[in-house]
Motif scaffolding. Structure first.
Motif, PDB file in Angstrom:
ATOM      1  N   THR A  46       0.683  -1.212  -0.089  1.00 22.83           N
ATOM      2  CA  THR A  46      -0.060   0.004   0.008  1.00 22.83           C
ATOM      3  C   THR A  46       0.898   1.248  -0.037  1.00 22.83           C
ATOM      4  N   ARG A  47       0.100   2.368  -0.253  1.00 26.85           N
ATOM      5  CA  ARG A  47       1.179   3.520  -0.297  1.00 26.85           C
ATOM      6  C   ARG A  47       1.760   3.916   0.850  1.00 26.85           C
ATOM      7  N   ASP A  48       1.507   3.310   2.006  1.00 27.27           N
ATOM      8  CA  ASP A  48       1.809   3.562   3.385  1.00 27.27           C
ATOM      9  C   ASP A  48       2.814   2.447   3.647  1.00 27.27           C
ATOM     10  N   GLY A  49       3.062   1.368   3.094  1.00 22.92           N
ATOM     11  CA  GLY A  49       4.168   0.445   3.120  1.00 22.92           C
ATOM     12  C   GLY A  49       3.478  -0.907   3.880  1.00 22.92           C
ATOM     13  N   ARG A 148       2.944  -5.138   8.702  1.00 22.23           N
ATOM     14  CA  ARG A 148       3.991  -3.960   8.601  1.00 22.23           C
ATOM     15  C   ARG A 148       4.854  -3.968   9.907  1.00 22.23           C
ATOM     16  N   ASP A 194      -5.911  -0.507  -6.159  1.00 25.31           N
ATOM     17  CA  ASP A 194      -4.978   0.335  -5.870  1.00 25.31           C
ATOM     18  C   ASP A 194      -5.537   1.935  -5.594  1.00 25.31           C
ATOM     19  N   ARG A 199      -0.202   2.748  -3.831  1.00 25.94           N
ATOM     20  CA  ARG A 199       0.977   1.628  -4.201  1.00 25.94           C
ATOM     21  C   ARG A 199       2.144   2.288  -3.972  1.00 25.94           C
ATOM     22  N   ALA A 200       2.898   1.660  -3.067  1.00 27.49           N
ATOM     23  CA  ALA A 200       4.210   2.143  -2.473  1.00 27.49           C
ATOM     24  C   ALA A 200       5.301   2.262  -3.719  1.00 27.49           C
ATOM     25  N   ASP A 201       5.054   1.515  -4.904  1.00 23.62           N
ATOM     26  CA  ASP A 201       6.015   1.356  -5.928  1.00 23.62           C
ATOM     27  C   ASP A 201       5.754   2.516  -6.818  1.00 23.62           C
ATOM     28  N   ALA A 204       4.642   8.978  -5.121  1.00 23.96           N
ATOM     29  CA  ALA A 204       3.697   9.207  -4.051  1.00 23.96           C
ATOM     30  C   ALA A 204       2.867  10.444  -4.172  1.00 23.96           C
ATOM     31  N   ASN A 209      -2.072   8.009  -5.833  1.00 22.24           N
ATOM     32  CA  ASN A 209      -1.579   7.940  -4.566  1.00 22.24           C
ATOM     33  C   ASN A 209      -2.070   9.220  -3.788  1.00 22.24           C
ATOM     34  N   GLY A 214      -4.852   4.401   1.711  1.00 21.09           N
ATOM     35  CA  GLY A 214      -3.820   3.921   2.327  1.00 21.09           C
ATOM     36  C   GLY A 214      -4.457   3.087   3.231  1.00 21.09           C
TER      37      GLY A 214
END
Length: 246
Positions: A46-49, A148, A194, A199-201, A204, A209, A214
């Motif tokens: 996720t965008r926050d890992g 996490r 997503d 998405r963390a990849d 940001a 994102n 998140g």
């Protein structure tokens, strides 16, 4: 909590056409893609890992119909499609699906209908609160685990939001919705998770994102409400949809 009783995916419904035509079979699928079936796994956290794995993603649908439109429907412009032929999949009944319960192609078969030949280049549907079952009052339910920094929590995220989608032609590797006499064609409702969790990849500061929720807000686990309004989850492949929330 016990699991919901899913509506049969073998529902058949009627077709409204302006004139008699040779017929084929139009099959409707839903697809949550690998983020639904495999989860948010590194590097696609996720965008926050957070790593997310889903046991179930229940979605309740209503008013699902495929349209032959001329001119082709432009989801960016919005408005009402000019349909010459309409094929209805649910006959006003609700259909509850689980985006994790897929076939070998990673899709959920929803329903099929006998349809006049032609190109079904638009789709309409609504995501609605379930009228019955164990998740009554909820339109989308995410059930799974999140991890996490070595900590894992179980979660159930419930949404009562109603989304109305009007979509143009499916965008992907192949064209869909081309019905020919005596043959089968398919259409797909695509759910981009997503857009919910980010998405963390990915960049940001990118549009997805910057709008995605998140998972940090749900990191305590347990059963929580999630507001999905404005996240534009529904697509047709990579094709866009006009969407309203109520």
């Amino acid at each position: 909590m016990p699991l919901p009783r899913l509506v049969s995916s073998t529902l058949f419904a009627g077709v409204i056409a302006t004139s008699a035509a040779a017929e084929g079979t139009l099959i409707l699928f839903a697809n949550g893609e690998e983020l639904a079936t495999e989860g948010f796994l590194a590097p696609e956290l996720t965008r926050d890992g957070w790593e997310l794995r889903f046991d179930h993603i229940f979605v309740t649908l209503s008013g699902v119909a495929a349209l032959q439109t001329d001119p082709p429907y432009d989801a960016e412009a919005g408005g009402v499609p000019e349909a010459s032929v309409t094929a209805s999949f649910d006959d006003a009944d609700q259909i509850t699906i689980d985006l994790t319960d897929t076939d070998t192609d990673g899709r959920v078969r929803i329903a099929s209908v006998t349809a006049p030949q032609g190109h079904y280049n638009a789709v309409t549907w609504s995501v609605v609160p379930a009228a019955a079952g164990d998740w009554v009052g909820q339109s989308i339910v995410f059930v799974g685990t999140a991890t996490r920094d070595g900590e894992t929590v179980d979660f159930t995220l419930t949404s009562a939001d109603t989304h109305d989608y009007t979509c143009g032609e499916f965008v992907g590797d192949t064209r869909k919705g081309l019905v020919t006499p005596g043959a089968e064609a398919d259409l797909e409702l695509t759910f981009h998770l997503d857009h919910v969790f980010g998405r963390a990849d990915r960049d940001a500061s990118g549009h997805m994102n910057s709008h995605a929720l998140g998972f940090d807000a749900f990191g305590a686990g347990g059963t929580q409400e999630i507001a999905l309004s404005g996240l534009h989850i529904g697509h047709v492949g990579e094709g866009h949809c006009a969407v309203s929330y109520r």
